[in-house]
Design a protein around this motif. Structure first.
Motif, PDB file in Angstrom:
ATOM      1  N   GLN A  48       0.828  -1.196   0.000  1.00  0.00           N
ATOM      2  CA  GLN A  48       0.000   0.000   0.000  1.00  0.00           C
ATOM      3  C   GLN A  48       0.870   1.257   0.000  1.00  0.00           C
ATOM      4  OE1 GLN A  48      -3.205   0.005  -0.491  1.00  0.00           O
ATOM      5  NE2 GLN A  48      -3.485   2.223  -0.359  1.00  0.00           N
ATOM      6  N   VAL A  49       1.979   1.233   0.736  1.00  0.00           N
ATOM      7  CA  VAL A  49       2.904   2.370   0.747  1.00  0.00           C
ATOM      8  C   VAL A  49       3.507   2.562  -0.640  1.00  0.00           C
ATOM      9  CG1 VAL A  49       5.058   3.267   1.730  1.00  0.00           C
ATOM     10  CG2 VAL A  49       3.399   2.111   3.204  1.00  0.00           C
ATOM     11  N   VAL A  50       3.871   1.462  -1.293  1.00  0.00           N
ATOM     12  CA  VAL A  50       4.397   1.534  -2.658  1.00  0.00           C
ATOM     13  C   VAL A  50       3.341   2.105  -3.592  1.00  0.00           C
ATOM     14  CG1 VAL A  50       5.217   0.180  -4.620  1.00  0.00           C
ATOM     15  CG2 VAL A  50       6.028  -0.348  -2.301  1.00  0.00           C
ATOM     16  N   HIS A  51       2.107   1.632  -3.471  1.00  0.00           N
ATOM     17  CA  HIS A  51       1.011   2.112  -4.314  1.00  0.00           C
ATOM     18  C   HIS A  51       0.786   3.617  -4.146  1.00  0.00           C
ATOM     19  CE1 HIS A  51      -2.933   2.303  -6.239  1.00  0.00           C
ATOM     20  NE2 HIS A  51      -3.357   2.940  -5.167  1.00  0.00           N
ATOM     21  N   LEU A  52       0.934   4.117  -2.934  1.00  0.00           N
ATOM     22  CA  LEU A  52       0.717   5.536  -2.654  1.00  0.00           C
ATOM     23  C   LEU A  52       1.881   6.422  -3.094  1.00  0.00           C
ATOM     24  CD1 LEU A  52      -0.926   5.190   0.873  1.00  0.00           C
ATOM     25  CD2 LEU A  52      -2.066   5.905  -1.234  1.00  0.00           C
ATOM     26  N   LYS A  71      11.827   8.789  -6.613  1.00  0.00           N
ATOM     27  CA  LYS A  71      13.182   8.689  -7.142  1.00  0.00           C
ATOM     28  C   LYS A  71      13.606  10.020  -7.753  1.00  0.00           C
ATOM     29  CE  LYS A  71      12.875   3.740  -8.144  1.00  0.00           C
ATOM     30  NZ  LYS A  71      13.690   3.357  -6.996  1.00  0.00           N
ATOM     31  N   LEU A  72      14.885  10.332  -7.614  1.00  0.00           N
ATOM     32  CA  LEU A  72      15.456  11.500  -8.275  1.00  0.00           C
ATOM     33  C   LEU A  72      16.897  11.202  -8.651  1.00  0.00           C
ATOM     34  CD1 LEU A  72      17.485  13.057  -6.059  1.00  0.00           C
ATOM     35  CD2 LEU A  72      15.299  13.766  -5.099  1.00  0.00           C
ATOM     36  N   GLN A  73      17.424  12.011  -9.562  1.00  0.00           N
ATOM     37  CA  GLN A  73      18.796  11.838 -10.018  1.00  0.00           C
ATOM     38  C   GLN A  73      19.699  12.851  -9.328  1.00  0.00           C
ATOM     39  OE1 GLN A  73      20.346   9.596 -12.024  1.00  0.00           O
ATOM     40  NE2 GLN A  73      18.421   8.445 -12.119  1.00  0.00           N
ATOM     41  N   HIS A  74      20.723  12.348  -8.653  1.00  0.00           N
ATOM     42  CA  HIS A  74      21.707  13.216  -8.026  1.00  0.00           C
ATOM     43  C   HIS A  74      22.981  13.182  -8.862  1.00  0.00           C
ATOM     44  CE1 HIS A  74      24.676  14.685  -5.119  1.00  0.00           C
ATOM     45  NE2 HIS A  74      23.654  15.252  -4.495  1.00  0.00           N
ATOM     46  N   PRO A  75      23.607  14.342  -9.112  1.00  0.00           N
ATOM     47  CA  PRO A  75      24.775  14.360 -10.005  1.00  0.00           C
ATOM     48  C   PRO A  75      25.952  13.526  -9.521  1.00  0.00           C
ATOM     49  CG  PRO A  75      24.474  16.482  -8.881  1.00  0.00           C
ATOM     50  CD  PRO A  75      23.239  15.682  -8.640  1.00  0.00           C
ATOM     51  N   LYS A  76      26.058  13.299  -8.222  1.00  0.00           N
ATOM     52  CA  LYS A  76      27.168  12.503  -7.691  1.00  0.00           C
ATOM     53  C   LYS A  76      26.718  11.141  -7.179  1.00  0.00           C
ATOM     54  CE  LYS A  76      29.580  16.713  -6.223  1.00  0.00           C
ATOM     55  NZ  LYS A  76      30.012  17.520  -5.048  1.00  0.00           N
ATOM     56  N   LEU A  77      25.529  11.074  -6.615  1.00  0.00           N
ATOM     57  CA  LEU A  77      25.054   9.837  -5.993  1.00  0.00           C
ATOM     58  C   LEU A  77      24.273   8.952  -6.952  1.00  0.00           C
ATOM     59  CD1 LEU A  77      23.766  11.339  -2.614  1.00  0.00           C
ATOM     60  CD2 LEU A  77      25.986  10.293  -3.057  1.00  0.00           C
ATOM     61  N   GLY A  78      23.928   9.486  -8.113  1.00  0.00           N
ATOM     62  CA  GLY A  78      23.108   8.716  -9.044  1.00  0.00           C
ATOM     63  C   GLY A  78      21.645   8.727  -8.631  1.00  0.00           C
ATOM     64  N   GLU A  79      20.943   7.635  -8.889  1.00  0.00           N
ATOM     65  CA  GLU A  79      19.529   7.580  -8.536  1.00  0.00           C
ATOM     66  C   GLU A  79      19.363   7.311  -7.043  1.00  0.00           C
ATOM     67  OE1 GLU A  79      16.085   5.738 -10.988  1.00  0.00           O
ATOM     68  OE2 GLU A  79      16.538   4.240  -9.445  1.00  0.00           O
ATOM     69  N   ILE A  80      18.621   8.187  -6.378  1.00  0.00           N
ATOM     70  CA  ILE A  80      18.314   8.004  -4.966  1.00  0.00           C
ATOM     71  C   ILE A  80      16.813   8.192  -4.768  1.00  0.00           C
ATOM     72  CG2 ILE A  80      20.591   8.802  -4.209  1.00  0.00           C
ATOM     73  CD1 ILE A  80      19.294  11.479  -3.453  1.00  0.00           C
ATOM     74  N   SER A  81      16.336   7.864  -3.590  1.00  0.00           N
ATOM     75  CA  SER A  81      14.921   8.044  -3.270  1.00  0.00           C
ATOM     76  C   SER A  81      14.779   8.958  -2.065  1.00  0.00           C
ATOM     77  CB  SER A  81      14.249   6.702  -2.972  1.00  0.00           C
ATOM     78  OG  SER A  81      14.213   5.896  -4.123  1.00  0.00           O
ATOM     79  N   VAL A  82      13.713   9.760  -2.075  1.00  0.00           N
ATOM     80  CA  VAL A  82      13.362  10.611  -0.941  1.00  0.00           C
ATOM     81  C   VAL A  82      11.903  10.342  -0.582  1.00  0.00           C
ATOM     82  CG1 VAL A  82      15.057  12.399  -1.489  1.00  0.00           C
ATOM     83  CG2 VAL A  82      12.759  12.532  -2.474  1.00  0.00           C
ATOM     84  N   VAL A  83      11.466  10.872   0.542  1.00  0.00           N
ATOM     85  CA  VAL A  83      10.094  10.639   0.990  1.00  0.00           C
ATOM     86  C   VAL A  83       9.135  11.503   0.172  1.00  0.00           C
ATOM     87  CG1 VAL A  83       8.510  10.688   2.946  1.00  0.00           C
ATOM     88  CG2 VAL A  83      10.932  10.152   3.310  1.00  0.00           C
ATOM     89  N   GLY A  84       8.071  10.895  -0.349  1.00  0.00           N
ATOM     90  CA  GLY A  84       7.109  11.604  -1.172  1.00  0.00           C
ATOM     91  C   GLY A  84       6.131  12.424  -0.353  1.00  0.00           C
TER      92      GLY A  84
END
Length: 392
Positions: A324-328, A333-346
């Protein structure tokens, strides 16, 4: 990216650590042009909110651009005031007297822009006996009452596991800012919006505070049990624990039948809500003796089929992997110039038309100096001069 609801507003962000950034994050996520203003130079990694590599920093400061201005330098302050003329909102969470020392208090700002909104988050308020005290989340939790009702009886005061005063004061500051922007559409004038960790914490105490205000009852600690309703709490299963919330007599009867314990329904110790609360230990013991005979999944399936509120107790990994959390969409995901793909809280708000599909990584200090200053009409030659003189 489609135009977002707040894209017409420019926000000058003077905040740091958590309470102020929590307010700015709400505005930035919904499209406001947020410009984070930082002191020139590098910030050591051991300072709160330090390196942009930190996961917390990425989550807190996404969707904004960063410039540097030395507000203690006369030319730096003058530059800031030029930006205020074109901005809609300034947000800060300094100690109350700092903005007056810098000359960027509300009265000073409104002289250059009567439409400006100054939003301030402090520890204890902008005036009053505690105004000059340093304010931190745990201090506000203690004064605001939550530590007196959190944890098990007899274990002493217990802080909440998240910075609840920081986060909620930021949310209330954001709400106040949006209200001020709406009001400005009629009056044409800005105003000073104020919130504090202490006010937010008292507000969050909600019904626990009302028990005192209305009935002169001082709530105590009740651990995992609901303070006034039983059976509502954590129960043992064969492979872990489960939350069950059977509030009200109808739900209690359902629970007793699902558990196969119909004798609990007519037991004189548990006939009413008041008796069930009074005899909570005996009732919890009877329920635990039954729930520990089966695993968590068994009880969740059975209880949900009968409409009895229940759920597993998860760690943060399990929470973010919950279907359910995934569905919501609570991880973005976002692209960071040094870290690559990361995730933050929506965002915990869904709108039918207004959606932010792309989140932007938190900026490095001063990353957007040339870009932002140019947008405010500052020439490249002046930018170089200001940098040489230590104003930016």
């Amino acid at each position: 990216m489609p135009k977002l609801p707040l894209s017409r507003f420019t926000v000058l962000d003077l905040t740091r650590v958590r309470s102020g950034p929590a307010a700015v994050r709400q505005l930035g996520d919904w499209g406001a042009n947020v410009i984070k203003i930082e002191e020139p130079g590098d910030m050591p990694d051991d300072k709160p909110g330090g390196s942009a590599q930190f996961a917390d920093y990425q989550n807190t400061h996404r969707n904004k651009r960063s410039i540097t201005i030395n507000l203690k330098h006369p030319k730096g302050k003058a530059l800031f005031m030029e930006m205020v003329k074109q901005a809609d909102v300034v947000i800060e969470n300094y100690r109350p007297n700092v903005k007056f020392k810098l000359g960027i208090d509300y009265e000073s700002l409104r002289k250059v822009n009567p439409r400006i909104i100054l939003a301030s988050v402090s520890g204890f308020g902008q005036d009053g006996p505690y105004k000059d005290r340093p304010g931190l989340d745990q201090i506000a939790q203690g004064i605001g009452g939550i530590m007196s009702v959190t944890g098990e009886p007899g274990r002493g005061p217990m802080r909440a596991g998240i910075p609840v005063a920081d986060l909620t004061s930021g949310l209330f500051c954001a709400i106040g800012t949006l209200v001020a922007l709406l009001e400005r559409e009629e009056s044409g004038e800005g105003q000073w919006v104020q919130s504090s960790l202490l006010q937010a914490q008292v507000w969050m105490m909600d019904f626990q505070i009302m028990r005192w205000l209305m009935n002169k009852e001082i709530p105590g600690q009740s651990g995992n049990d609901h303070p006034t309703s039983s059976p509502t709490g954590v129960y043992t299963t064969s492979d872990g624990y489960i939350n069950i919330a059977a509030m009200g007599t109808e739900m209690y009867v359902r629970l007793a039948n699902v558990l196969g314990l119909p004798e609990l329904i007519d037991d004189p110790r548990f006939k009413t809500l008041q008796l069930r609360a009074k005899n909570r230990p005996e009732l919890n013991a009877a329920i635990n003796a039954r729930t520990k005979q089966e695993n968590t999944e068994f009880w969740i399936d059975l209880l949900n089929k009968e409409g009895v509120p229940c759920g597993p107790i998860k760690n943060v990994q399990q929470t973010m992997e919950d279907p359910q959390v995934v569905h919501l969409g609570m991880a973005k995901k976002l692209q960071h110039p040094k870290l690559g793909e990361i995730s933050v809280v929506g965002q915990p708000v869904i709108m039918s038309r207004s959606k932010r599909e792309v989140f932007v990584a938190a900026p490095d200090r001063g990353e957007h100096n040339k870009e932002v200053f140019a947008e405010f009409g500052i020439s490249a030659a002046r930018i170089e001069e200001l940098a040489r003189e230590g104003a930016i």
